[in-house]
Motif scaffolding. Structure first.
Motif, PDB file in Angstrom:
ATOM      1  N   LYS A  80       0.855  -1.190   0.000  1.00 49.09           N
ATOM      2  CA  LYS A  80       0.000   0.000   0.000  1.00 49.09           C
ATOM      3  C   LYS A  80       0.888   1.236   0.000  1.00 49.09           C
ATOM      4  N   ILE A  81       0.368   2.301  -0.603  1.00 54.84           N
ATOM      5  CA  ILE A  81       1.118   3.556  -0.648  1.00 54.84           C
ATOM      6  C   ILE A  81       0.133   4.703  -0.600  1.00 54.84           C
ATOM      7  N   THR A 104       1.680   0.476 -13.703  1.00 52.98           N
ATOM      8  CA  THR A 104       2.770  -0.449 -13.396  1.00 52.98           C
ATOM      9  C   THR A 104       3.845   0.286 -12.621  1.00 52.98           C
ATOM     10  N   VAL A 105       4.222  -0.268 -11.476  1.00 52.93           N
ATOM     11  CA  VAL A 105       5.228   0.323 -10.610  1.00 52.93           C
ATOM     12  C   VAL A 105       6.592  -0.315 -10.865  1.00 52.93           C
ATOM     13  N   ALA A 106       6.600  -1.623 -11.156  1.00 55.60           N
ATOM     14  CA  ALA A 106       7.849  -2.353 -11.385  1.00 55.60           C
ATOM     15  C   ALA A 106       7.591  -3.508 -12.339  1.00 55.60           C
ATOM     16  N   GLU A 107       8.638  -3.860 -13.085  1.00 59.36           N
ATOM     17  CA  GLU A 107       8.569  -5.001 -14.007  1.00 59.36           C
ATOM     18  C   GLU A 107       9.800  -5.866 -13.820  1.00 59.36           C
ATOM     19  N   VAL A 121      -0.117  -0.875  -9.190  1.00 59.22           N
ATOM     20  CA  VAL A 121      -0.864  -0.147  -8.164  1.00 59.22           C
ATOM     21  C   VAL A 121      -2.219   0.252  -8.737  1.00 59.22           C
ATOM     22  N   LYS A 122      -3.256   0.057  -7.932  1.00 60.79           N
ATOM     23  CA  LYS A 122      -4.598   0.518  -8.289  1.00 60.79           C
ATOM     24  C   LYS A 122      -4.907   1.693  -7.364  1.00 60.79           C
ATOM     25  N   CYS A 131      -1.384  -2.243  -4.072  1.00 60.33           N
ATOM     26  CA  CYS A 131      -0.587  -2.912  -5.100  1.00 60.33           C
ATOM     27  C   CYS A 131      -0.884  -4.406  -5.140  1.00 60.33           C
ATOM     28  N   HIS A 132      -0.673  -4.984  -6.320  1.00 61.17           N
ATOM     29  CA  HIS A 132      -0.814  -6.432  -6.485  1.00 61.17           C
ATOM     30  C   HIS A 132       0.145  -6.915  -7.572  1.00 61.17           C
TER      31      HIS A 132
END
Length: 149
Positions: A80-81, A104-107, A121-122, A131-132
């Motif tokens: 969470k953020i 998208t936060v990270a790949e 993140v939604k 995040c999921h």
């Protein structure tokens, strides 16, 4: 048979523990600084699989990297953020994503450059986000202090 089974079981257990402990170890870290105002710095973190295959995780916004309680790791991608009020765009106006928008936060990419997982993140109201994981993303990182310089 019993001794052979015990030896095989012990070997499997110890190999699994070593793989779990070493998985988040970062061997290479690259930071990219943005050229435009309001853009976040990006970070590439390289880890390895049990079979010594490199996995590179690009984190598009390092504010999603937080300290972790997981043993043998320093950072994790946040569940969470909540965005602070000082997040601005290139013009300098405060920016909060629309509620329901996903980003998208990270790949994580394999040695062939193929995306095998993403951390998404939604966004919710007032800059809060949950995040999921999509696919198989590397979430935990053990970064040695020498790489932080």
């Amino acid at each position: 048979m019993a001794l052979a089974g015990l030896a095989l079981g012990t070997s499997t257990l110890s190999t699994s523990l070593v793989a779990w402990a070493a998985r988040p170890y970062v061997t290479k870290m690259r930071r990219y600084r943005p050229n435009t105002a309001g853009s976040a710095e990006e970070v590439d973190l390289t880890t390895y699989t049990l079979f010594m295959r490199p996995l590179t995780t690009k984190v598009y916004d390092p504010s999603f990297l937080i300290e972790t309680r997981r043993p043998l790791a320093k950072w994790e991608l946040a569940d969470k953020i909540h965005l602070t009020a000082n997040r601005t765009d290139a013009v300098g106006t405060n920016v909060h994503p629309e509620s329901g928008h996903e980003e998208t936060v990270a790949e994580t990419r394999n040695e062939k450059g193929e995306v095998i997982g993403r951390w998404v993140v939604k966004w919710e109201e007032n800059g809060a986000g949950t995040c999921h994981q999509v696919g198989k993303v590397v979430r935990y990182f053990n970064v040695h202090e020498e790489l932080l310089q």
